[in-house]
Motif scaffolding. Sequence first.
Motif, PDB file in Angstrom:
ATOM      1  N   TYR A 218       0.841  -1.304   0.000  1.00 32.37           N
ATOM      2  CA  TYR A 218      -0.133   0.140   0.101  1.00 32.37           C
ATOM      3  C   TYR A 218       1.159   1.208   0.154  1.00 32.37           C
ATOM      4  O   TYR A 218       0.410   2.229   0.125  1.00 32.37           O
ATOM      5  N   ARG A 219       2.252   1.213  -0.089  1.00 34.71           N
ATOM      6  CA  ARG A 219       3.009   2.073  -0.273  1.00 34.71           C
ATOM      7  C   ARG A 219       3.035   2.886  -1.502  1.00 34.71           C
ATOM      8  O   ARG A 219       3.523   3.977  -1.817  1.00 34.71           O
ATOM      9  N   PHE A 220       2.575   2.057  -2.594  1.00 34.59           N
ATOM     10  CA  PHE A 220       2.846   2.710  -3.962  1.00 34.59           C
ATOM     11  C   PHE A 220       1.586   3.266  -4.751  1.00 34.59           C
ATOM     12  O   PHE A 220       0.633   2.533  -4.521  1.00 34.59           O
ATOM     13  N   PRO A 221       1.588   4.247  -5.358  1.00 31.91           N
ATOM     14  CA  PRO A 221       0.627   4.829  -6.121  1.00 31.91           C
ATOM     15  C   PRO A 221       0.256   3.779  -7.224  1.00 31.91           C
ATOM     16  O   PRO A 221       1.221   2.983  -7.484  1.00 31.91           O
ATOM     17  N   ASP A 222      -0.820   3.889  -7.883  1.00 35.42           N
ATOM     18  CA  ASP A 222      -1.097   2.993  -8.657  1.00 35.42           C
ATOM     19  C   ASP A 222      -0.670   2.747  -9.891  1.00 35.42           C
ATOM     20  O   ASP A 222      -0.286   1.620 -10.153  1.00 35.42           O
ATOM     21  N   PRO A 223      -0.090   3.903 -10.365  1.00 38.46           N
ATOM     22  CA  PRO A 223       0.753   3.543 -11.659  1.00 38.46           C
ATOM     23  C   PRO A 223       1.859   2.581 -11.372  1.00 38.46           C
ATOM     24  O   PRO A 223       2.299   1.733 -12.315  1.00 38.46           O
ATOM     25  N   LEU A 224       2.760   2.811 -10.156  1.00 38.64           N
ATOM     26  CA  LEU A 224       3.824   2.163  -9.990  1.00 38.64           C
ATOM     27  C   LEU A 224       3.378   0.691  -9.608  1.00 38.64           C
ATOM     28  O   LEU A 224       4.130  -0.417 -10.311  1.00 38.64           O
ATOM     29  N   TYR A 225       2.488   0.453  -8.681  1.00 41.11           N
ATOM     30  CA  TYR A 225       2.042  -0.769  -8.449  1.00 41.11           C
ATOM     31  C   TYR A 225       1.542  -1.646  -9.634  1.00 41.11           C
ATOM     32  O   TYR A 225       1.949  -2.620  -9.735  1.00 41.11           O
ATOM     33  N   ASN A 226       0.739  -1.141 -10.324  1.00 41.24           N
ATOM     34  CA  ASN A 226       0.329  -1.645 -11.615  1.00 41.24           C
ATOM     35  C   ASN A 226       1.281  -1.975 -12.789  1.00 41.24           C
ATOM     36  O   ASN A 226       1.151  -3.184 -13.456  1.00 41.24           O
ATOM     37  N   MET A 227       2.447  -1.496 -12.726  1.00 43.40           N
ATOM     38  CA  MET A 227       3.691  -2.052 -13.417  1.00 43.40           C
ATOM     39  C   MET A 227       4.081  -3.534 -13.044  1.00 43.40           C
ATOM     40  O   MET A 227       4.445  -4.218 -13.984  1.00 43.40           O
ATOM     41  N   PHE A 228       3.682  -3.811 -11.814  1.00 43.29           N
ATOM     42  CA  PHE A 228       4.319  -5.135 -11.335  1.00 43.29           C
ATOM     43  C   PHE A 228       3.121  -6.179 -11.294  1.00 43.29           C
ATOM     44  O   PHE A 228       3.347  -7.272 -10.708  1.00 43.29           O
ATOM     45  N   LEU A 272       2.044   5.425   3.860  1.00 45.57           N
ATOM     46  CA  LEU A 272       1.330   4.778   2.712  1.00 45.57           C
ATOM     47  C   LEU A 272       1.091   5.657   1.719  1.00 45.57           C
ATOM     48  O   LEU A 272       1.032   6.945   1.728  1.00 45.57           O
ATOM     49  N   SER A 273       0.697   5.173   0.601  1.00 45.79           N
ATOM     50  CA  SER A 273       0.120   5.956  -0.634  1.00 45.79           C
ATOM     51  C   SER A 273      -1.081   6.726  -0.381  1.00 45.79           C
ATOM     52  O   SER A 273      -1.797   6.412   0.520  1.00 45.79           O
ATOM     53  N   SER A 278      -6.910   7.447   4.441  1.00 50.07           N
ATOM     54  CA  SER A 278      -8.150   7.698   5.131  1.00 50.07           C
ATOM     55  C   SER A 278      -8.500   6.620   6.128  1.00 50.07           C
ATOM     56  O   SER A 278      -8.341   5.442   6.045  1.00 50.07           O
ATOM     57  N   ASP A 279      -9.178   6.732   7.138  1.00 53.12           N
ATOM     58  CA  ASP A 279      -9.654   5.747   8.117  1.00 53.12           C
ATOM     59  C   ASP A 279     -10.637   4.848   7.463  1.00 53.12           C
ATOM     60  O   ASP A 279     -10.361   3.748   8.122  1.00 53.12           O
ATOM     61  N   ALA A 280     -11.302   5.158   6.490  1.00 55.20           N
ATOM     62  CA  ALA A 280     -12.179   4.002   5.838  1.00 55.20           C
ATOM     63  C   ALA A 280     -11.471   2.905   5.365  1.00 55.20           C
ATOM     64  O   ALA A 280     -11.928   1.814   5.480  1.00 55.20           O
ATOM     65  N   ASN A 281     -10.059   2.888   5.182  1.00 55.91           N
ATOM     66  CA  ASN A 281      -9.349   1.703   4.801  1.00 55.91           C
ATOM     67  C   ASN A 281      -9.146   0.801   5.930  1.00 55.91           C
ATOM     68  O   ASN A 281      -8.739  -0.473   5.415  1.00 55.91           O
ATOM     69  N   GLN A 282      -9.242   1.222   7.105  1.00 54.55           N
ATOM     70  CA  GLN A 282      -8.832   0.230   8.162  1.00 54.55           C
ATOM     71  C   GLN A 282      -7.418  -0.356   7.960  1.00 54.55           C
ATOM     72  O   GLN A 282      -7.432  -1.467   7.948  1.00 54.55           O
ATOM     73  N   MET A 283      -6.477   0.212   7.758  1.00 54.55           N
ATOM     74  CA  MET A 283      -5.042  -0.012   7.332  1.00 54.55           C
ATOM     75  C   MET A 283      -4.483  -0.940   8.582  1.00 54.55           C
ATOM     76  O   MET A 283      -3.749  -1.656   8.355  1.00 54.55           O
ATOM     77  N   SER A 284      -4.995  -0.746   9.879  1.00 56.27           N
ATOM     78  CA  SER A 284      -4.482  -1.735  10.886  1.00 56.27           C
ATOM     79  C   SER A 284      -5.008  -3.361  10.844  1.00 56.27           C
ATOM     80  O   SER A 284      -4.464  -4.157  11.392  1.00 56.27           O
ATOM     81  N   HIS A 285      -6.079  -3.500   9.755  1.00 54.27           N
ATOM     82  CA  HIS A 285      -6.442  -4.839   9.696  1.00 54.27           C
ATOM     83  C   HIS A 285      -5.540  -5.579   8.723  1.00 54.27           C
ATOM     84  O   HIS A 285      -5.507  -4.978   7.475  1.00 54.27           O
ATOM     85  N   LEU A 286      -5.027  -6.515   9.119  1.00 52.26           N
ATOM     86  CA  LEU A 286      -4.243  -7.413   8.141  1.00 52.26           C
ATOM     87  C   LEU A 286      -4.987  -8.681   7.643  1.00 52.26           C
ATOM     88  O   LEU A 286      -4.585  -8.884   6.346  1.00 52.26           O
TER      89      LEU A 286
END
Length: 296
Positions: A218-228, A272-273, A278-286
């Motif tokens: 989740y650190r990468f912006p979409d264009p970079l992540y989508n490259m891989f 994170l990117s 935002s809190d809606a993403n609940q990034m603490s949930h693995l």
Amino acid sequence: MNLRDAGYFTAGVVFLALAKAKHLLRGYSSPKPFDLSQTDRCVAYDALVVSDWLRELARYTGGDTDLRGKDILELGPGSDLGVGLLLLAKGAASYNACDVHDLAKHAPPAFYEALFGTLAHSDAVDVAALREALRRSVAGTPSRLNYVVRRDFDLSAAFGAGTIDRVFSQAAFEHFDDIEAVVRRLTSVCRPGARIVAEIDLKTHSRWVRDQDPNNIYRFPDPLYNMFRFRGSPNRVRPYQYAQAFERNGWIDIQMRPLTLVQGESAGLRGLSRRFRSDANQMSHLTIAFCARRPA
């Protein structure tokens, strides 16, 4: 970006590139974190998966885990059909499974022998019938153990409309490229009152990074992540987005609970990117357990 976050960012890019290179060279591999030759470990893993599903189903329904006479669907069974045999042993009328990759064909016969050996200790289990179901499934003839491989993952074409009572999934949803399409097809094959229990792994999948920086992808912006990206790589869909997809397709009583959370001073919530802050993403949930049902 501090030095630590920069290091995780760089390491993440390297592992994304390695994962794509591995996929291009070797294709999609077994999702189990250990070799299929470790038969006893594989049997124990499948038994634990079924136990965890039934525990979540009991929590969701208030105790109803009876599978007798139920037609069951598993999404993405992975490297073997042990889970299916265990569900049939618990009285399911049929086990149906769909995968994009034919990973189960690599399951060694020794694995099934070890599984049947554990089931032979129960007088309530007809091991001979399970052996016959497996034999027919492998031979491609009609069987209560119905394993289908479809590149288009068209569940309706594979199983027909209104044929499924219970849906289970273990760390498969995060690999689907089009969640909306999967839920739409799932809705069509489920009978009124059907329930789903799914464990969804939201973490980075590269194993070293996964332990050190679980939210690395989740650190990468979409264009970079989508490259891989490749078919089956983590889709970065967050819990609220799964809930919305099921709600749009008419599912109700949606429940999600975290199974593992970011701990202590983990880097999992830093760097994170932008769209994941935002809190809606609940990034603490693995990892989460996801449950829902179709209206009766």
